[in-house]
Design a protein around this motif. Sequence first.
Motif, short mmCIF file in Angstrom:
data_model
loop_
_atom_site.label_atom_id
_atom_site.label_comp_id
_atom_site.label_asym_id
_atom_site.label_seq_id
_atom_site.Cartn_x
_atom_site.Cartn_y
_atom_site.Cartn_z
N GLY A 31 0.82 -1.20 0.00
CA GLY A 31 0.00 0.00 0.00
C GLY A 31 0.86 1.26 0.00
N TYR A 34 2.20 1.91 -3.48
CA TYR A 34 1.20 2.55 -4.35
C TYR A 34 0.94 4.00 -3.94
N ALA A 47 -3.73 1.48 -3.13
CA ALA A 47 -3.14 1.63 -1.81
C ALA A 47 -4.20 1.39 -0.73
#
Length: 101
Positions: A31, A34, A47
Amino acid sequence: MALIRKNDAMARQWYQLAAKQGYARAQINLGDMYAKAHAVSRDFVQAYACYASAKTNSMVGSFSYRNASSRMVTLRGRMTTVQLSAARRLVGRYQARCLAD
Protein backbone atom coordinates in the motif's frame (compact mmCIF):
# COMPACT_ATOMS: atom_id res chain seq x y z
CA MET A 1 31.00 -5.07 5.13
CA ALA A 2 29.05 -5.57 1.92
CA LEU A 3 26.49 -3.02 0.89
CA ILE A 4 23.16 -4.14 -0.49
CA ARG A 5 21.55 -1.93 -3.09
CA LYS A 6 17.94 -0.93 -2.70
CA ASN A 7 15.73 -2.57 -5.31
CA ASP A 8 12.09 -1.45 -5.10
CA ALA A 9 10.97 -3.74 -7.92
CA MET A 10 12.38 -6.79 -6.15
CA ALA A 11 10.92 -5.63 -2.84
CA ARG A 12 7.51 -5.34 -4.50
CA GLN A 13 7.77 -8.93 -5.75
CA TRP A 14 8.62 -10.23 -2.28
CA TYR A 15 5.89 -8.15 -0.65
CA GLN A 16 3.37 -9.55 -3.16
CA LEU A 17 4.36 -13.11 -2.30
CA ALA A 18 3.98 -12.45 1.41
CA ALA A 19 0.75 -10.47 0.91
CA LYS A 20 -0.83 -13.37 -0.97
CA GLN A 21 -0.24 -15.45 2.15
CA GLY A 22 -2.10 -12.90 4.26
CA TYR A 23 0.82 -11.12 5.92
CA ALA A 24 -0.52 -7.73 6.94
CA ARG A 25 2.89 -6.03 7.11
CA ALA A 26 3.56 -6.93 3.47
CA GLN A 27 0.12 -5.62 2.50
CA ILE A 28 0.87 -2.34 4.27
CA ASN A 29 4.23 -2.08 2.52
CA LEU A 30 2.54 -2.66 -0.86
CA GLY A 31 0.00 0.00 0.00
CA ASP A 32 2.84 2.37 0.81
CA MET A 33 4.43 1.63 -2.55
CA TYR A 34 1.20 2.55 -4.35
CA ALA A 35 0.60 5.62 -2.18
CA LYS A 36 4.15 6.93 -2.65
CA ALA A 37 4.76 5.69 -6.23
CA HIS A 38 7.73 3.45 -5.36
CA ALA A 39 8.32 0.93 -8.18
CA VAL A 40 4.70 1.38 -9.28
CA SER A 41 2.51 4.20 -10.51
CA ARG A 42 0.82 6.19 -7.75
CA ASP A 43 -2.59 4.65 -7.22
CA PHE A 44 -4.55 5.69 -4.14
CA VAL A 45 -7.32 3.20 -4.94
CA GLN A 46 -4.91 0.27 -4.87
CA ALA A 47 -3.14 1.63 -1.81
CA TYR A 48 -6.44 1.84 0.06
CA ALA A 49 -7.31 -1.74 -0.99
CA CYS A 50 -3.94 -2.96 0.28
CA TYR A 51 -4.39 -1.21 3.62
CA ALA A 52 -7.91 -2.59 3.95
CA SER A 53 -6.59 -6.11 3.26
CA ALA A 54 -3.94 -5.61 5.94
CA LYS A 55 -6.55 -4.44 8.42
CA THR A 56 -8.67 -7.51 7.65
CA ASN A 57 -5.67 -9.80 8.17
CA SER A 58 -4.65 -8.25 11.49
CA MET A 59 -5.91 -8.79 14.99
CA VAL A 60 -7.96 -5.87 16.26
CA GLY A 61 -5.73 -3.59 18.31
CA SER A 62 -2.45 -4.98 16.94
CA PHE A 63 0.24 -2.70 15.56
CA SER A 64 -0.57 -3.73 11.97
CA TYR A 65 -4.28 -3.13 12.51
CA ARG A 66 -3.68 0.36 13.91
CA ASN A 67 -1.08 1.11 11.25
CA ALA A 68 -3.38 0.08 8.38
CA SER A 69 -6.30 1.97 9.93
CA SER A 70 -4.35 5.21 10.29
CA ARG A 71 -3.03 4.96 6.73
CA MET A 72 -6.60 4.46 5.46
CA VAL A 73 -7.75 7.58 7.31
CA THR A 74 -4.84 9.63 5.94
CA LEU A 75 -5.42 8.34 2.43
CA ARG A 76 -9.14 9.08 2.54
CA GLY A 77 -8.23 12.74 3.05
CA ARG A 78 -6.23 12.72 -0.19
CA MET A 79 -8.76 10.82 -2.31
CA THR A 80 -11.59 12.17 -4.41
CA THR A 81 -15.12 10.90 -3.87
CA VAL A 82 -14.83 8.89 -7.08
CA GLN A 83 -11.54 7.30 -5.98
CA LEU A 84 -12.93 6.44 -2.57
CA SER A 85 -15.99 4.84 -4.13
CA ALA A 86 -13.77 2.79 -6.48
CA ALA A 87 -11.55 1.76 -3.57
CA ARG A 88 -14.50 0.56 -1.54
CA ARG A 89 -15.73 -1.51 -4.50
CA LEU A 90 -12.25 -2.94 -4.96
CA VAL A 91 -11.97 -3.85 -1.29
CA GLY A 92 -15.14 -5.89 -1.70
CA ARG A 93 -13.54 -8.07 -4.38
CA TYR A 94 -11.58 -11.19 -3.61
CA GLN A 95 -8.23 -9.90 -4.88
CA ALA A 96 -6.92 -6.41 -5.31
CA ARG A 97 -4.25 -5.74 -7.90
CA CYS A 98 -1.76 -5.29 -5.08
CA LEU A 99 -2.13 -9.01 -4.32
CA ALA A 100 -2.13 -10.19 -7.93
CA ASP A 101 0.88 -11.21 -9.99
